[in-house]
Design a protein around this motif. Structure first.
Motif, PDB file in Angstrom:
ATOM      1  N   THR A 458       0.823  -1.215   0.000  1.00 46.30           N
ATOM      2  CA  THR A 458       0.000   0.000   0.000  1.00 46.30           C
ATOM      3  C   THR A 458       0.853   1.260   0.000  1.00 46.30           C
ATOM      4  N   GLY A 459       2.160   1.088  -0.183  1.00 49.83           N
ATOM      5  CA  GLY A 459       3.037   2.249  -0.268  1.00 49.83           C
ATOM      6  C   GLY A 459       3.494   2.782   1.070  1.00 49.83           C
ATOM      7  N   ASN A 460       3.196   2.070   2.158  1.00 48.96           N
ATOM      8  CA  ASN A 460       3.609   2.519   3.489  1.00 48.96           C
ATOM      9  C   ASN A 460       4.673   1.568   4.032  1.00 48.96           C
ATOM     10  N   SER A 461       5.780   1.452   3.291  1.00 47.83           N
ATOM     11  CA  SER A 461       6.793   0.466   3.658  1.00 47.83           C
ATOM     12  C   SER A 461       7.458   0.782   4.988  1.00 47.83           C
ATOM     13  N   THR A 462       7.383   2.049   5.426  1.00 49.01           N
ATOM     14  CA  THR A 462       7.902   2.413   6.748  1.00 49.01           C
ATOM     15  C   THR A 462       6.855   3.233   7.496  1.00 49.01           C
ATOM     16  N   VAL A 463       6.840   3.085   8.800  1.00 45.56           N
ATOM     17  CA  VAL A 463       5.971   3.877   9.676  1.00 45.56           C
ATOM     18  C   VAL A 463       6.873   4.572  10.682  1.00 45.56           C
ATOM     19  N   TYR A 464       6.956   5.898  10.574  1.00 44.67           N
ATOM     20  CA  TYR A 464       7.899   6.679  11.390  1.00 44.67           C
ATOM     21  C   TYR A 464       9.328   6.146  11.237  1.00 44.67           C
ATOM     22  N   GLY A 465       9.644   5.741  10.026  1.00 49.09           N
ATOM     23  CA  GLY A 465      10.987   5.247   9.736  1.00 49.09           C
ATOM     24  C   GLY A 465      11.203   3.771  10.010  1.00 49.09           C
ATOM     25  N   ILE A 466      10.228   3.092  10.605  1.00 48.90           N
ATOM     26  CA  ILE A 466      10.359   1.668  10.935  1.00 48.90           C
ATOM     27  C   ILE A 466       9.765   0.844   9.801  1.00 48.90           C
ATOM     28  N   HIS A 467      10.521  -0.108   9.300  1.00 49.44           N
ATOM     29  CA  HIS A 467      10.066  -0.925   8.175  1.00 49.44           C
ATOM     30  C   HIS A 467       8.890  -1.814   8.567  1.00 49.44           C
ATOM     31  N   GLY A 468       8.020  -2.046   7.589  1.00 51.91           N
ATOM     32  CA  GLY A 468       6.857  -2.885   7.843  1.00 51.91           C
ATOM     33  C   GLY A 468       7.231  -4.272   8.316  1.00 51.91           C
ATOM     34  N   GLY A 469       8.342  -4.810   7.783  1.00 47.31           N
ATOM     35  CA  GLY A 469       8.789  -6.133   8.212  1.00 47.31           C
ATOM     36  C   GLY A 469       9.194  -6.168   9.669  1.00 47.31           C
ATOM     37  N   ALA A 470       9.813  -5.084  10.153  1.00 41.94           N
ATOM     38  CA  ALA A 470      10.211  -5.009  11.564  1.00 41.94           C
ATOM     39  C   ALA A 470       8.982  -4.918  12.467  1.00 41.94           C
ATOM     40  N   ILE A 471       7.978  -4.152  12.023  1.00 46.62           N
ATOM     41  CA  ILE A 471       6.733  -4.056  12.790  1.00 46.62           C
ATOM     42  C   ILE A 471       6.035  -5.419  12.821  1.00 46.62           C
ATOM     43  N   GLY A 472       6.006  -6.080  11.658  1.00 43.94           N
ATOM     44  CA  GLY A 472       5.410  -7.411  11.596  1.00 43.94           C
ATOM     45  C   GLY A 472       6.148  -8.409  12.464  1.00 43.94           C
ATOM     46  N   LEU A 473       7.485  -8.310  12.506  1.00 40.90           N
ATOM     47  CA  LEU A 473       8.277  -9.219  13.327  1.00 40.90           C
ATOM     48  C   LEU A 473       7.997  -9.001  14.811  1.00 40.90           C
ATOM     49  N   ALA A 474       7.877  -7.731  15.215  1.00 36.72           N
ATOM     50  CA  ALA A 474       7.558  -7.432  16.615  1.00 36.72           C
ATOM     51  C   ALA A 474       6.198  -8.018  16.992  1.00 36.72           C
ATOM     52  N   LEU A 475       5.201  -7.844  16.103  1.00 34.87           N
ATOM     53  CA  LEU A 475       3.876  -8.424  16.345  1.00 34.87           C
ATOM     54  C   LEU A 475       3.968  -9.948  16.406  1.00 34.87           C
TER      55      LEU A 475
END
Length: 508
Positions: A458-475
């Motif tokens: 969806t074009g939001n590969s980072t959230v406040y500079g944090i990559h979507g994969g890192a956010i997904g990994l934390a979840l």
């Protein structure tokens, strides 16, 4: 970053380069023949996919090295350093942290895998969690990562060969030609052939990087001591302290790369292939120095080029290694021939990366999908043949994609690490925590991968500079931990897991 961008016309391109590439191709085929000589490796999946679990320290070290550093590292990281300046120092801890993650789980996984006869990464998943859903999901995520990685290497091979030969070998013929070479030596020698070619290409890469750095220093006219002063005067933004957003993005990328690269199936299979736990630890220990020798030297080359080639835009900077190689080759005949060998080694290193990925992909299709779910009673020879056929089918599909790329191909590339990294909790937590249970692992992997994919596509590969994969990994980690505390496995299952993961020494 790939070598898919065309390099400038090389002064050493042409007949000399054709001869060197032909020599590299013949050398690879010879290695495959020697590796398989006197052995019917098609009779055993262990022989074909894991070199009989007999890789010694030198071969294992270099095949791990070639797995971590491809020709793309040289061609892609120097331009990045040129554009970003000293902030690209992050490329060194990228690779250092991968080794740290390996050391976190690899020796323990080796002991368990050797004792229980693991062939593929998902053998651990299947054995540890005893859940078809978890195993199938892990297979899908790993095959996704491998397919993307293989596609990148195929595109890179074509452009690298075409650029090196000055267009004498067109892109399409280059890809097809080296695919035939790769399949030939891989089929003849299996993992052993792949590992030996990795070692040869790794040695040539290290020599070439060092010579290119020496040439770059000569081109500066001995003014290296004034390098940072010149950069500060002309492009001060490349020497300044990164802002907070950049630092956050760094940390996020470090997490993705460290855990994601360590989860590459072809990397995990090299863990299984080690001759012994001691050999594995010694190889990884020596790998800890390689970021400084490889990405560190490439970083310095990129920084020197800021002074040598000021004002290049983004497109022109992608041709940086070709520009520098041209100038270095013009210094002396020794540099000329070294640059030919170096660029040949870059092509060879890309091929050696592709063969590792293809071998791992074939093993997972033949052993995990065909051998576990389609025909569990199949013998090893049949599994190897199925793996070879699956490799041909996959390459044909990827070649079609490479010639007809969809509009979102770049986003699919970006998703490689974000998706692959989601299997990390199943390995790292699973090896150390007996209470980790199957259902939370499945939900965590699925939720982490879905979140990363949604953010990226969806074009939001980072959230406040944090990559979507890192956010997904934390979840993913959160679901695994909380879910296992709530839905804990039975005491009997925990005892079985404790028995499975004990660290009793194994023979070999």
């Amino acid at each position: 970053m790939t070598v898919a961008q065309q390099q400038p016309q090389l002064v050493f391109g042409g007949v000399d380069s054709l001869i060197i590439l032909a020599m590299y191709a013949l050398m690879m085929i010879l290695v495959g023949w020697l590796a398989g000589r006197g052995r019917d490796i098609g009779k055993s999946v262990t022989d074909y996919y894991l070199a009989g679990r007999g890789l010694g320290m030198v071969t294992l070290f270099f095949t791990l090295y070639a797995t971590q550093y491809s020709g793309n590292t040289v061609v892609g990281y120097a331009p990045q350093a040129f554009r970003e300046g000293f902030s690209w120092l992050q490329s060194i801890p990228f690779f250092t942290l991968i080794i740290a993650v390996y050391l976190l789980f690899a020796p323990r996984l080796y002991v368990v895998g050797r004792r229980r006869g693991f062939i593929t990464p998902t053998d651990w998943i299947s054995d540890r969690f005893r859940s078809t859903a978890v195993t199938v999901l892990a297979i899908i995520l790993m095959l996704w990562g491998l397919a993307n990685y293989l596609l990148e290497q195929l595109v890179a091979i074509g452009h690298a060969v075409s650029g090196l030969t000055g267009g004498a070998i067109p892109y399409g013929w280059a890809v097809i030609g080296f695919i035939i070479v790769m399949l030939t030596y891989e089929w003849m020698g299996g993992m052993k052939a792949v590992a030996v070619t990795d070692a040869l290409q790794g040695i040539m890469l290290m020599i070439g990087i060092a010579v290119m750095l020496v040439g770059a220093l000569i081109l500066t006219g001995g003014g290296i001591e004034n390098l940072t002063a010149n950069i500060a005067a002309n492009e001060p933004e490349k020497i300044g302290v990164p802002d907070m957003a950049t630092n956050i993005n760094w940390l996020s990328m470090l997490v993705i790369v460290a855990f994601g690269a360590a989860m590459y199936p072809h990397a995990i299979q090299r863990i299984y292939s080690s001759q012994s736990e001691r050999v594995l630890k010694r190889s990884l220990g020596r790998m800890a120095w390689m970021p400084f020798i490889t990405s560190g030297l490439v970083f310095i080359v990129g920084i020197i080029c800021i002074d040598l080639y000021p004002g290049l835009d983004v497109g022109a900077s992608e041709q940086l290694v070709g520009l520098l190689a041209n100038d270095v080759a013009s210094l002396h005949p020794v540099f000329y021939w070294t640059m030919i060998l170096f660029f040949g080694a870059i092509v060879g290193a890309i091929v050696s990366t592709a063969d590792s990925v293809l071998l791992s992909f074939s093993s997972m299709v033949s052993h995990d999908i065909f051998g576990k779910y389609i025909k569990p009673d199949a013998d090893d020879r049949t599994k190897v043949l199925v793996g070879k056929f699956a490799g041909i089918v996959m390459i044909a599909l990827l070649l079609w994609v490479a010639w007809n790329p969809p509009g979102t191909l770049y986003q699919i590339f970006v998703l490689k690490f974000e998706i692959l990294v989601q299997v990390a909790p199943a390995f790292i937590l699973g090896l150390y925590w007996k209470r980790l249970s199957a259902k939370p692992v499945f939900v965590g992997m699925l939720a982490g991968a879905a979140l990363a994919a949604t953010l990226t596509l969806t074009g939001n590969s980072t959230v406040y500079g944090i990559h979507g994969g890192a956010i997904g990994l934390a979840l993913n980690f959160l679901i695994c931990v909380v879910g296992s505390l709530i839905f804990r496995p039975s005491e009997e299952t925990q005892r079985d897991i404790e028995e499975m993961t004990r660290l009793e020494k194994v023979a070999g």
